[in-house]
Enzyme design. Structure first.
Site, PDB file in Angstrom:
ATOM      1  N   ASP A 173       0.811  -1.220   0.000  1.00  0.00           N
ATOM      2  CA  ASP A 173       0.000   0.000   0.000  1.00  0.00           C
ATOM      3  C   ASP A 173       0.843   1.268   0.000  1.00  0.00           C
ATOM      4  O   ASP A 173       2.066   1.222   0.147  1.00  0.00           O
ATOM      5  CB  ASP A 173      -0.949  -0.016   1.215  1.00  0.00           C
ATOM      6  CG  ASP A 173      -0.246  -0.415   2.507  1.00  0.00           C
ATOM      7  OD1 ASP A 173       0.989  -0.384   2.554  1.00  0.00           O
ATOM      8  OD2 ASP A 173      -0.946  -0.757   3.478  1.00  0.00           O
ATOM      9  N   ASN A 218      -7.257  -2.646  14.477  1.00  0.00           N
ATOM     10  CA  ASN A 218      -8.641  -2.980  14.146  1.00  0.00           C
ATOM     11  C   ASN A 218      -8.738  -4.172  13.179  1.00  0.00           C
ATOM     12  O   ASN A 218      -9.781  -4.435  12.615  1.00  0.00           O
ATOM     13  CB  ASN A 218      -9.346  -1.760  13.537  1.00  0.00           C
ATOM     14  CG  ASN A 218      -8.661  -1.253  12.278  1.00  0.00           C
ATOM     15  OD1 ASN A 218      -7.751  -1.895  11.761  1.00  0.00           O
ATOM     16  ND2 ASN A 218      -9.102  -0.108  11.768  1.00  0.00           N
ATOM     17  N   HIS A 232      -7.036  -4.475  10.327  1.00  0.00           N
ATOM     18  CA  HIS A 232      -6.838  -4.209   8.897  1.00  0.00           C
ATOM     19  C   HIS A 232      -5.559  -4.877   8.404  1.00  0.00           C
ATOM     20  O   HIS A 232      -4.595  -5.046   9.141  1.00  0.00           O
ATOM     21  CB  HIS A 232      -6.895  -2.701   8.569  1.00  0.00           C
ATOM     22  CG  HIS A 232      -5.716  -1.880   8.939  1.00  0.00           C
ATOM     23  ND1 HIS A 232      -5.801  -0.738   9.701  1.00  0.00           N
ATOM     24  CD2 HIS A 232      -4.406  -1.989   8.622  1.00  0.00           C
ATOM     25  CE1 HIS A 232      -4.607  -0.202   9.845  1.00  0.00           C
ATOM     26  NE2 HIS A 232      -3.741  -0.938   9.197  1.00  0.00           N
TER      27      HIS A 232
HETATM   28  C1  GLP Z   1      -0.306   0.481   8.504  1.00  0.00           C
HETATM   29  C2  GLP Z   1      -0.014  -0.382   7.283  1.00  0.00           C
HETATM   30  C3  GLP Z   1      -0.258  -1.850   7.560  1.00  0.00           C
HETATM   31  C4  GLP Z   1       0.391  -2.244   8.872  1.00  0.00           C
HETATM   32  C5  GLP Z   1      -0.228  -1.446   9.981  1.00  0.00           C
HETATM   33  C6  GLP Z   1       0.301  -1.822  11.364  1.00  0.00           C
HETATM   34  O1  GLP Z   1      -1.621   0.880   8.613  1.00  0.00           O
HETATM   35  N1  GLP Z   1      -0.790   0.007   6.155  1.00  0.00           N
HETATM   36  O2  GLP Z   1       0.239  -2.611   6.484  1.00  0.00           O
HETATM   37  O3  GLP Z   1       0.222  -3.617   9.091  1.00  0.00           O
HETATM   38  O4  GLP Z   1       0.058  -0.089   9.728  1.00  0.00           O
HETATM   39  O5  GLP Z   1       1.444  -1.077  11.654  1.00  0.00           O
HETATM   40  P1  GLP Z   1       2.427  -1.326  12.855  1.00  0.00           P
HETATM   41  O6  GLP Z   1       3.238  -2.493  12.480  1.00  0.00           O
HETATM   42  O7  GLP Z   1       3.230  -0.061  12.947  1.00  0.00           O
HETATM   43  O8  GLP Z   1       1.591  -1.554  14.047  1.00  0.00           O
END
Ligand code: GLP
Length: 258
Positions: A67, A136, A138
């Site tokens: 992304d 959440n 995602h």
């Molecule tokens: C962002 C990215 C995700 C990632 C998420 C969690 O929103 N788009 O791909 O998994 O963050 O991030 P973190 O690893 O910093 O908790």
């Protein structure tokens, strides 16, 4: 679903790098799906060390990132493109022509999304997709909703995600409100998936991913329907799991051969 619980973030990072390394060694021209966020940072650090010591060769590996924020040029410090170059690509010998991220700046959104899907298809599909997970549930930027986008598409970020990602920006108002992300169908088409989760804030999402009903309101639950998913979580992220299930999963786990 294979589930591996490790002691802490460092063990998670080492194990994830070993997992990815094994895949590269067995298929040096593999297509590797990559993720951003703080969770994979330790994994990237180990991959860089292994590449520098000659244990891993990225020269024939093709990558596709999940992304990108909309509105940030690749040169922006907080774009996922500059994140990836800073933490991985510029530290390993990889062919820049084999590195792909969706573009956050475009004139025609539909064409940009279709083009990204086409590139993945032309590369022969993703062999291993690395995923983090949002608080959440995602994955990529596929946010909880009553329906999920199957292919690469544009999403509006939820308040929860904007707040969680604000730590990387000076002010919360600077966090882009939209992103371009691989769809859940794109992710599910990867031959293998490796999901990493670290810390208490991921415990609920991990519990739902493994034990919850498949529900678009928790996008990671769709992974239950994939035939080759490995989750590596530290004790904190695994803290809400049914321990008997974790035990069974641990027994199933076969460590990769050195
Ligand atoms: C962002 C990215 C995700 C990632 C998420 C969690 O929103 N788009 O791909 O998994 O963050 O991030 P973190 O690893 O910093 O908790």
């Amino acid at each position: 679903m294979r589930f591996i619980v490790v002691e802490d973030y460092e063990s998670l990072s080492r194990k994830a790098a070993e997992f990815i390394g094994q895949e590269i060694i067995s298929n040096p021209s593999m297509v590797l799906g990559l993720a951003t966020g703080s969770t994979p940072l330790g994994t990237y650090r180990h991959l860089v060390e292994d590449a520098k010591s000659g244990k891993l060769d990225f020269s024939r590996v093709t990558t596709f990132n999940l992304d990108e924020y909309i509105g940030l040029p690749p040169s922006h410090e907080q774009s996922y493109s500059s994140f990836m170059w800073r933490h991985l690509f510029s530290e390993i010998s990889i062919d820049p022509a084999r590195v792909h991220l969706p573009l956050g700046l475009f004139e025609d959104a539909e064409a940009a999304c279709a083009q990204y899907e086409k590139l993945i298809e032309q590369a022969g599909g993703i062999d291993l997709q690395l995923l983090g997970i949002g608080n959440n549930g995602h994955i990529g930027f596929n946010e909880p909703d009553d329906k999920l986008g199957a292919r690469t598409h544009i999403v509006r970020l939820t308040e929860d995600t904007i707040q969680a990602n604000a730590r990387f920006f000076e002010k919360e108002s600077e966090v882009p409100r939209e992103a371009i992300t691989m769809g859940v169908g794109t992710i599910m088409q990867a031959k293998k998936i490796l999901l990493l989760a670290s810390g208490w804030s991921k415990a609920k999402a991990i519990q739902q991913t493994i034990h919850g009903e498949v529900d678009t309101e928790v996008p990671s639950t769709v992974l239950q329907m994939h035939r080759d998913v490995t989750i590596i979580a530290d004790f904190e992220a695994a803290s809400l799991l049914d321990l008997s299930e974790v035990y069974i999963c641990l027994k199933e786990y076969q460590p990769p051969r050195e």
